[in-house]
Design an enzyme around this catalytic site. Sequence first.
Site, short mmCIF file in Angstrom:
data_model
loop_
_atom_site.label_atom_id
_atom_site.label_comp_id
_atom_site.label_asym_id
_atom_site.label_seq_id
_atom_site.Cartn_x
_atom_site.Cartn_y
_atom_site.Cartn_z
CB THR A 145 -0.97 0.00 1.19
OG1 THR A 145 -0.25 -0.27 2.40
CG2 THR A 145 -2.04 -1.06 1.01
CE LYS A 171 0.44 -3.33 3.35
NZ LYS A 171 -0.17 -2.31 4.28
CB THR A 182 3.49 -7.29 10.82
OG1 THR A 182 3.72 -6.02 10.23
CG2 THR A 182 3.44 -8.34 9.75
CD GLU A 266 2.26 5.04 6.35
OE1 GLU A 266 1.46 4.40 5.64
OE2 GLU A 266 1.90 5.73 7.32
CG ASN A 389 -0.48 8.23 7.90
OD1 ASN A 389 -1.15 7.21 7.77
ND2 ASN A 389 0.84 8.19 8.06
CB THR A 394 -6.53 12.22 -1.64
OG1 THR A 394 -5.15 12.19 -1.27
CG2 THR A 394 -7.32 12.98 -0.59
#
Length: 394
Positions: A145, A171, A182, A266, A389, A394
């Site tokens: 993702t 992932k 996870t 991230e 985040n 979007t």
Amino acid sequence: MSIEPKGFQFAVAAAGFKRPDRNDLGLVLSLGPASAAGVFTTNRFQAAPVLVCKELLGARPLARALVVNSGQANACTGEEGLANCRATLEMVAKAVGIGAGDVLPTSTGVIGAQLKMDKWAAAAPQLAASLGTATAMDVAKAMMTTDTFPKLVAKTLSLPAGEVRVLGMCKGAGMISPTMATMLGFILCDADVDPADWQAILRHAADRSFNALTVDGDTSTNDTVLGLANGASRVAVRDAKGLKALRECVTELCQELSYRIVQDAEGGTKVAHITVAGAKSAAQAEMAARAIGTSPLVKTALFGCDPNWGRIVAALGRSGADFDPDAVELRIGGILVFEKGQPAPVDLDALLAPIMRHQDVEISLDLKAGRGRFTLLASDLTKRYIEINADYRT
């Protein structure tokens, strides 16, 4: 030579669940029945694939396939979500010629939206057509993702009866601070292992890897790690020595995958290796390590390459662990920073500046209160994490 365990095939499809330009549906198929194991999120809001997967494993710890989609979490979707999950298993199973009860589902994506069943119906035949041509790496990419790279590790284990291969993929880059698994992970093995032993191996490995990391302190609704051991190598692992060797191999593989998750956090730029020793118990050591690893102040200091040790001891002090503050020793990168209730009498900023610029930063604390120990991998907190985040839907 192939790194993939014997007796597995892989398939991918571009279903268009969120974006039309990438594969977002993956399948792992065992050519024969496999011992199946799983560990799952402890979030009270458990996604439909988690509930269905647990139900299937509870009825029979055997499976033929794992299916994963990105772009749709199918979480907080009620009875319709459960029905849709089961319907997708029927579609996939029919396409590849196995029973629906032999397919274990996993999903990742935005919470709350119902599955796009028309896209599933169109994609299932694509999966079947892809079997035998796709690779494990293709599936690892399809389950991404916000990940910036696929995460896949393979190992071989030499036993007296022959060679065994183990492959893991996962992932995860955000919404990660699990207590059972996870985000999503698959462990594949071609050894012949009893289902109960295989479940014990997977749980042992998860506790020492996927349960020992944090990115942002959040546990997902969909966290799942599944394992299949299909016996295609014809190497039976039944004795205590063999099971221990396999357990250590799987644990090491999962630890390598866990590191890659934190490495790919991230917006992340740092991997903090936080070790708390000398606690009254392992549970208290974990409490202390998690308080430090999830502290926004500690994480932003890591991002800024700021050796602000005060944030570390402050987080330790509120962790709930029981210790004497005057007995605590703190080291960063092996350098003694704090002892006897005060900082070491040296120029800490100068000593620690080059250490803080590294991607990997070692933070070690000795509470001098017992024998409990725990090591946690943690990421830093960056401006990019907020951007990712803030714009996730979007």
